[in-house]
Design a protein around this motif. Structure first.
Motif, short mmCIF file in Angstrom:
data_model
loop_
_atom_site.label_atom_id
_atom_site.label_comp_id
_atom_site.label_asym_id
_atom_site.label_seq_id
_atom_site.Cartn_x
_atom_site.Cartn_y
_atom_site.Cartn_z
N ASN A 100 25.31 11.75 37.31
CA ASN A 100 24.65 12.50 38.72
C ASN A 100 23.35 11.85 38.10
O ASN A 100 22.43 12.69 38.30
N ILE A 101 22.41 11.01 36.76
CA ILE A 101 21.80 11.13 35.67
C ILE A 101 20.32 10.60 37.30
O ILE A 101 20.77 9.93 38.24
N ILE A 102 18.98 11.73 37.51
CA ILE A 102 18.54 10.85 38.65
C ILE A 102 17.12 10.41 37.62
O ILE A 102 16.72 10.98 37.26
N GLY A 103 16.65 9.31 38.18
CA GLY A 103 15.02 8.76 37.94
C GLY A 103 15.22 7.51 37.59
O GLY A 103 15.67 6.70 37.51
N ASN A 161 11.36 21.49 31.85
CA ASN A 161 12.19 20.44 32.81
C ASN A 161 12.92 20.68 34.24
O ASN A 161 12.52 21.22 34.22
N VAL A 162 14.31 19.39 33.54
CA VAL A 162 14.15 19.44 35.48
C VAL A 162 15.05 20.70 35.17
O VAL A 162 15.22 21.71 36.90
N ARG A 163 16.03 21.39 34.49
CA ARG A 163 16.28 23.14 34.67
C ARG A 163 15.58 23.78 35.42
O ARG A 163 15.70 24.25 36.52
N GLU A 164 14.43 23.83 34.59
CA GLU A 164 12.93 24.99 35.52
C GLU A 164 12.30 24.08 36.98
O GLU A 164 12.69 24.95 38.40
N LEU A 165 13.04 22.87 37.21
CA LEU A 165 12.58 22.18 38.48
C LEU A 165 13.79 23.02 39.14
O LEU A 165 13.50 22.92 40.25
N GLU A 166 15.04 22.90 38.95
CA GLU A 166 16.11 23.39 39.79
C GLU A 166 16.01 24.68 40.15
O GLU A 166 15.80 25.05 41.09
N ASN A 167 15.85 25.37 39.30
CA ASN A 167 15.79 27.16 39.30
C ASN A 167 13.89 26.82 40.34
O ASN A 167 14.41 28.04 41.60
N GLU A 205 14.14 18.28 24.75
CA GLU A 205 12.79 20.02 24.63
C GLU A 205 14.37 20.64 26.29
O GLU A 205 15.22 19.62 26.13
N SER A 206 14.53 21.40 26.15
CA SER A 206 15.78 22.41 26.87
C SER A 206 15.47 21.86 28.66
O SER A 206 14.45 21.34 28.86
N GLY A 207 16.38 21.99 28.99
CA GLY A 207 15.73 21.28 30.34
C GLY A 207 16.46 19.89 31.08
O GLY A 207 15.99 19.48 32.34
N THR A 208 16.34 19.10 29.60
CA THR A 208 16.00 17.43 29.76
C THR A 208 17.37 16.98 30.66
O THR A 208 17.18 16.14 30.63
N GLY A 209 18.16 16.99 30.03
CA GLY A 209 19.02 16.95 30.09
C GLY A 209 20.04 16.30 29.49
O GLY A 209 21.24 15.28 29.32
N LYS A 210 20.70 16.66 28.43
CA LYS A 210 21.06 16.40 26.73
C LYS A 210 22.78 16.04 26.85
O LYS A 210 23.34 15.38 26.98
N GLU A 211 22.87 17.60 27.66
CA GLU A 211 24.70 17.55 27.70
C GLU A 211 24.59 16.05 28.95
O GLU A 211 25.93 16.11 28.98
N MET A 212 23.67 16.09 30.22
CA MET A 212 23.68 15.16 31.25
C MET A 212 24.28 14.20 30.05
O MET A 212 25.45 12.86 30.88
N VAL A 213 23.53 13.92 29.75
CA VAL A 213 23.55 12.69 28.58
C VAL A 213 24.77 12.33 27.73
O VAL A 213 25.21 10.85 28.00
N1 LIG Z 1 17.76 13.57 34.78
C1 LIG Z 1 18.76 14.04 35.82
N2 LIG Z 1 19.13 13.90 36.67
C2 LIG Z 1 19.49 14.88 37.77
N3 LIG Z 1 19.79 16.31 36.92
C3 LIG Z 1 19.60 16.79 35.43
C4 LIG Z 1 18.99 14.99 35.19
N4 LIG Z 1 18.07 16.13 33.81
C5 LIG Z 1 18.72 17.20 33.72
N5 LIG Z 1 19.27 17.36 35.29
C6 LIG Z 1 20.08 19.19 35.68
O1 LIG Z 1 19.76 19.67 35.11
C7 LIG Z 1 19.65 21.06 34.35
C8 LIG Z 1 19.85 20.83 32.44
O2 LIG Z 1 20.68 19.74 31.92
P1 LIG Z 1 21.43 19.78 30.80
O3 LIG Z 1 21.92 21.37 31.19
O4 LIG Z 1 22.29 18.60 30.88
O5 LIG Z 1 19.91 20.12 29.78
P2 LIG Z 1 19.67 20.65 28.70
O6 LIG Z 1 18.51 19.15 28.00
O7 LIG Z 1 21.26 20.38 27.70
O8 LIG Z 1 19.59 21.79 28.27
P3 LIG Z 1 19.55 23.15 27.32
O9 LIG Z 1 18.33 22.65 25.83
O10 LIG Z 1 18.93 23.94 27.98
O11 LIG Z 1 20.88 23.32 27.43
C9 LIG Z 1 21.09 20.73 34.74
O12 LIG Z 1 21.94 21.33 35.47
C10 LIG Z 1 21.56 19.22 34.49
O13 LIG Z 1 22.05 18.90 36.16
#
Ligand SMILES: Nc1ncnc2c1ncn2[C@@H]1O[C@H](COP(=O)(O)OP(=O)(O)OP(=O)(O)O)[C@@H](O)[C@H]1O
Ligand SMILES: [Mg+2]
Length: 469
Positions: free
Chosen positions: A161-164, A377-383, A191-199
């Motif tokens: 679901n990675i958007i961009g 990052n994206v998490r902050e935008l979501e919140n 950085e925190s919330g950039t989507g590392k786990e998603m990737v």
């Molecule tokens: N490119 C993206 N497209 C869509 N959603 C994203 C994207 N990047 C991050 N998110 C969303 O932002 C939130 C944070 O993503 P994720 O947990 O993968 O980040 P993280 O880098 O592991 O954060 P942390 O360092 O805080 O653990 C999730 O809810 C994820 O769905």
């Protein structure tokens, strides 16, 4: 005879420019062929390395990233055809060009059947080799693009679901596609919330072992002894409470991926154990005298500056290099602002599906989102959008509905009596967690289940509260 030519010109692990040049491995026992082939490859911009035996080739293939192998069929020892079969079995993504003796048509047919990309007949001219390598550059480029396209079609919006759609994200997709089809460890930085786990998930699910488990381990959320028993497992009686033995995540993930999240938080003594497990491909469960083999791919992520931690002795250099074979840096949102509208649109759409209420951003509100730096990052935008949707009654989110931290507006005055009556959500959450554990006589796993959160989250929260774990 050990005739690997010259020091390996492969980029060092960790320094590899992930999607940059192709890497060629030349396996031939004739020195002249190795040298000439390497010269041709370097001219074409390949990274080239050479060796003269099947054994050395196997070692290089285990430790280096290789895209193409130029393989002499008449190798001493197990012979080229066997090496070809092994490569295709273990690393089907590597293309192999076989060099056969003059006039051996049967073996040419055999090598093509065994999965070779093409063959050259000795003696061959440099021109022939160059043409073939050029063709391979095109072929591999197309292959990566096709693979990306397939993944995109599968999930419409890119990987998972990675958007961009920014150039930075496009580059990231290319690296994910490549990483997904290699077995090497990948270190995901961001950085925190950039989507590392998603990737990390995208790399696993876009790869050939997507049917095998993907197991995240939050190294920052667990106390050291727990991480050890989680990763390596334990035997009955290993410690008080170990009523029966339990398999470790590194063996449960058999054939799949273990994602070491927040790997920078791993305590130093455990770093040594993890390194050993990765090097020896075996683990020893806590309390056991026997080791057991493991077969997992490791992905790791951190938002810490690991190189800095290495310099300061907080992170083992050898483990850093082991995890950092391929580096993937996710750019922070402020470096790809053009993705903000797209991300905001998807988040609002998702919120609409769960709440049934449609919201859109006014142009001015969108401009405020674009101007903000988004440290979370994206998490902050979501919140932020989630909060706006909950607070805004109409369908349009205006600038005044955005938090003042984003618009730069002074916080609205709130009387002290209201402040004292509003309980912060974090406090409610803490109360709920601690009371669940107390009511369940300390059974944290059951508490996590009943609270509807993962046990790593529970442990992380307890750690945050400073509660005894
Ligand atoms: N490119 C993206 N497209 C869509 N959603 C994203 C994207 N990047 C991050 N998110 C969303 O932002 C939130 C944070 O993503 P994720 O947990 O993968 O980040 P993280 O880098 O592991 O954060 P942390 O360092 O805080 O653990 C999730 O809810 C994820 O769905
Ligand atoms: Mg994370």
């Amino acid at each position: 005879m050990n005739a690997a030519i010259a020091p390996s010109p492969f980029p060092k692990p960790g320094l590899r420019a992930t999607e940059a040049h192709l890497s060629l491995l030349i396996v031939d026992d004739e020195r002249a062929v190795r040298e000439a082939a390497r010269d041709a490859a370097l001219i074409l911009g390949y990274h080239a390395s050479a060796c003269d035996s099947a054994e050395q080739a196997a070692r290089i293939l285990d430790g280096q990233n290789v895209d193409v192998v130029l393989l002499d069929l008449k190798l001493p020892g197990s012979g080229g055809i066997e090496v070809l079969r092994q490569i295709k079995r273990k690393r089907p993504d590597i293309e192999v060009v076989v060099v056969t003796g003059h006039g051996t048509v049967e073996s040419a047919v055999e090598v093509m059947k065994a999965g070779a990309y093409d063959y050259l007949t000795k003696p061959f001219s440099m021109e022939e080799l160059k043409l073939l390598l050029e063709r391979l550059v095109e072929h591999l480029k197309l292959k990566t693009e096709n693979r990306m396209l397939r993944e995109k079609i599968k999930s419409k919006e890119g990987f998972g679901n990675i958007i961009g759609r920014s150039p930075e994200m496009d580059k990231l997709y290319r690296i994910i596609a490549k990483a997904a089809h290699s077995a090497h460890p990948v270190l995901i930085l961001g950085e925190s919330g950039t989507g590392k786990e998603m990737v990390a998930r995208a790399i696993h699910y876009a790869g050939p072992y997507r049917d095998k488990p993907f197991i995240p381990v939050d190294c920052g959320a667990l106390v050291p002894t727990l991480i050890e028993s989680e990763l390596f497992g334990y035997v009955k009686g290993a410690f008080t409470g170990a009523m029966q033995s339990k398999a470790g995540l590194l063996s449960i993930a058999e054939g799949g991926t273990v994602f070491l999240d927040e790997v920078g938080e791993l305590p130093v003594d455990l770093q040594a154990k993890v390194l050993r497990a990765l090097q020896e491909k075996e683990i020893r469960p806590v309390g056991s005298t026997k080791t057991m083999p493991i077969n997992v791919r490791v992905l790791a992520a951190t938002n810490r500056d690991l190189e800095h931690a290495v310099v300061h002795g907080a992170f083992r250099r050898d483990l850093f290099f082991r995890l950092n074979v391929l580096t993937l840096r996710i750019p922070p949102l402020r470096e790809r602002r053009q993705d903000i509208p797209l991300l905001a649109g998807h988040i609002l759409e998702r919120l609409m599906q769960s709440s049934g209420r449609q919201h859109e951003l006014s142009d001015e509100a969108m401009r405020a989102l674009l101007a903000y730096d988004w440290p979370g990052n994206v998490r902050e935008l979501e919140n932020c959008l989630e909060r706006c949707c909950a607070m805004t009654s109409g369908p349009v989110i205006h600038t005044v509905d955005l938090p003042s931290s984003i618009t730069g507006a002074p916080a609205r005055f709130v009387s002290e009596s209201i402040q004292s009556r509003v309980v912060p959500l974090a406090d409610l959450e803490k109360q709920s967690i601690l009371s669940a554990i107390a009511q369940l006589n300390g059974d944290k796993l059951m508490a996590a289940r009943m609270l509807g959160i993962g046990k790593t989250t529970l442990y992380r929260k307890l750690k945050e509260y400073g509660a005894e774990i």
